[in-house]
Design an enzyme around this catalytic site. Sequence first.
Site, short mmCIF file in Angstrom:
data_model
loop_
_atom_site.label_atom_id
_atom_site.label_comp_id
_atom_site.label_asym_id
_atom_site.label_seq_id
_atom_site.Cartn_x
_atom_site.Cartn_y
_atom_site.Cartn_z
N LYS A 59 0.79 -1.23 0.00
CA LYS A 59 0.00 0.00 0.00
C LYS A 59 0.83 1.29 0.00
O LYS A 59 0.34 2.34 -0.42
CB LYS A 59 -0.94 0.00 1.21
CG LYS A 59 -2.14 -0.93 1.07
CD LYS A 59 -3.14 -0.42 0.06
CE LYS A 59 -4.46 -1.18 0.12
NZ LYS A 59 -5.46 -0.61 -0.79
N SER A 315 0.47 -9.93 -0.86
CA SER A 315 0.27 -8.47 -0.82
C SER A 315 0.58 -7.84 0.53
O SER A 315 0.83 -6.64 0.60
CB SER A 315 -1.16 -8.13 -1.22
OG SER A 315 -2.09 -8.78 -0.35
#
Length: 422
Positions: A59, A315
């Site tokens: 992110k 992720s």
Amino acid sequence: MLPSDSPARVPLADVLHAHRVLQEVIVPTPLQPNRGLSAKYGCNVYLKREDLQVVRSFKIRGAYNLISSLPEEERRRGIVCASAGNHAQGVAFSCHALGIPGIVYMPATTPRQKVNQVKLFGGEFVETRLVGDTFDDAYAEAVRVSDREKLPFVHPFDHPRIIAGNATIGKEILEAGVQPIDILILSVGGGGLAAGIASYVKQVSPETYIIGVEPEGAPSMTRALEAGSVVTLDEIEKFVDGAAVKRVGDLTYAIGKELIDEVLLVPEGRACTTILELYNEHAIVAEPAGALPVAALSAVDPERLRGKNVVCVISGGNNDVDRMQEIKERSLIYEGLKHYFMINFPQRAGALREFLDDVLGPTDDIVQFEYTKKLNKENGPALVGIELKSREDYEPLVGRMTRKGLRFVELNKDPLLFQFLV
């Protein structure tokens, strides 16, 4: 936004610009071959380790790329964002690095580990506010504050610069020396990761087959593709917090519809099994959303995988240790190894001993037993949790209870009752 007459994808020039900008703060994460998973699935499995990023998730790429592009006047006033946890950490890190004040909204259900990390990365520059039960609740409040205070809103996924930052992962994958990348598997929440990586990969390696993965309890991209437009789900399962959104982005949907070849749904229990396998067998700490691509390998036809180069994007790795018991519980239930029953026991001496001797198998284990004796009653209910050594032990167990004449309810098959146990 992208020009209305352009294909639904982020231009390569924007990705290259983001790549240059991000050199200031990110770690280019490794693309690691995994021998165990390769042997298990009959292909060459590579893991893109975004869990090793400076904030332990991808992110930061989109957050820093967007925030660093804001005009000086907007930087001075500060920014607002909403997040399930990982975007908040990327925003907090970026605010601290750039000296920009920020207000971060997260659901009250956000794992404590993620909340603490936001405070650590943001320091005195960031204020955290916990609102509602889902990302969508936090998002709605953050947008209200952004509009009221005239502060820039840093969207977690539906913004071209966020997507361009995420696209740099695709650039790193294709430049890691593995050729060709036959199949690329990545998680889908709001769609920012998938839209970004797909934008770059499909322009440079159009033959790569891209599979998006959603948690079964939050299929927002799947439902949007079925409907032909973005839809808002009424309810979602919040367990896979990094991918549990009721509505994907308009831009991410447009890109995903064009560039993602297939979207698979993975049960939350399967994700839990994968988290435990990654930790125990591969020494990888993955959060639920980060484990989805590896979990999806078992849902792909083995013949499609055989001999192929397959990349799974891990992720994020922001997993709270306090959740591990729940993760183990969900995994055992999904694998058919743990079952809960409400059993009506005769209220007489020796009834439990008979159950142990006549019903319980040699490798079956009672892990929970709650019984309250009722006066003036012939029978009394007991909550019994039984852990099995293998899935095949279940039918014999139920058969022995039936032959014994016990009255019982299988709580695993009753959603209304079972929600109180997990």
